[in-house]
Scaffold this motif. Sequence first.
Motif: not given
Length: 426
Positions: A90-93, A127-129, A249-250, A256-264
Amino acid sequence: MSAFTAVDVIRAKRDGGVLSDGQIDWVVDAYTRGLVADEQMSALAMAILLRGMSVPEIARWTAAMIASGERLDLSAVDRPTVDKHSTGGVGDKITLPLTPLVAACGGAVPQLSGRGLGHTGGTLDKLESIPGWRASLSNDEFIAQLRDVGAVICAAGAALAPADRKLYALRDVTGTVEAIPLIASSIMSKKIAEGTGALVLDVKVGSGAFMKTVADARELARTMVALGDAHGVRTVALLTDMATPLGLTVGNAVEVAESVQVLAGGGPADVVELTLALAREMLDAAGLPDADPAAALRDGRAMDAWRTMIRAQGGDPDAKLPTANEVEVVRADTDGFVESVDAYAIGVAAWRLGAGRARKEDPVSAAAGVVLHKRPGDPVRVGEPLYELRADDTVRLPAARAEAALAVRVSATAPSASPLVIERIG
């Protein structure tokens, strides 16, 4: 005429016997070709769930599933190939920031992913979002992107381990999903068939995972590591905690938005911790032990790889992500500390909101999901937000509200911290 019959194979396993190589090869091939009926394979799957399989049986079953289709040849890729698989949570992005991060450090990640079902999310749905992004690639497109970008996340082709595709759908409707031999062979047949040179497994443990106990997770991890090694794929597993959702986030777009935060260079501490832990394992398994994934997050290389990967599959990394029409904030009714956040309850709530599906053919909402404002150990005062429910339609809110009602527990004292990575196997 065949020397085997489905009934004889079912009886052998029902009575606790060890299936021969010939029996396994025949029944997997015959089922794939439609010569063994669904009801017969259902009976065999239940017998395997109840009676288990020996290590040689599981290895042969996995080999038969691989042999049911094609095996990708990644020799045209001039970087070391390494993949990661999570057993679902759950929340495993984690796949989203991890794949471009490892590519930025010199690896090539051939990530064949799936869709969510029930309370666990699917990487492809997330990712399809992103507007324009496509999940389906031909084998030639897959290999070309892996060679040129070093990172690809897409759906597995129909020719890859078709026996698993057919058996997976059957297990889902016959109560045999939890059979460890079938879980292990399902995961490993696809990962071995995709042609990767090394593999890191993230085996989840806890309320939000399929494996509820460390003992079961350990058995599954050891089984899969042995399968990978037997097929020449260097394999390592981490047992990781899934009692609490990963991050804040779940859902799909919110993850996706949270993943981009990590990449930033930001994002929640637990998502960053697990991303880096898995990246280090992947780079070591790929023969790149000196690479520094933390530096690649800091200096922007991982973000560059993400943007290139998304564009390569038709997506716009700068596009605005979908947002929910309805947002309901749930607030604390007492002072104290967050004692726990139940991953399963939050996952089911997100599913009720439209972020997941009950059947494989069901649509999902890109914008729906749960956003946490507090995590275990955080102090909280009366009236402060605990979490918010997001949906496209108010009709979905009551069921989600009921599922999440007891998910967040507040107590007078702060809980002791528990490790995210529980154990390493391999």
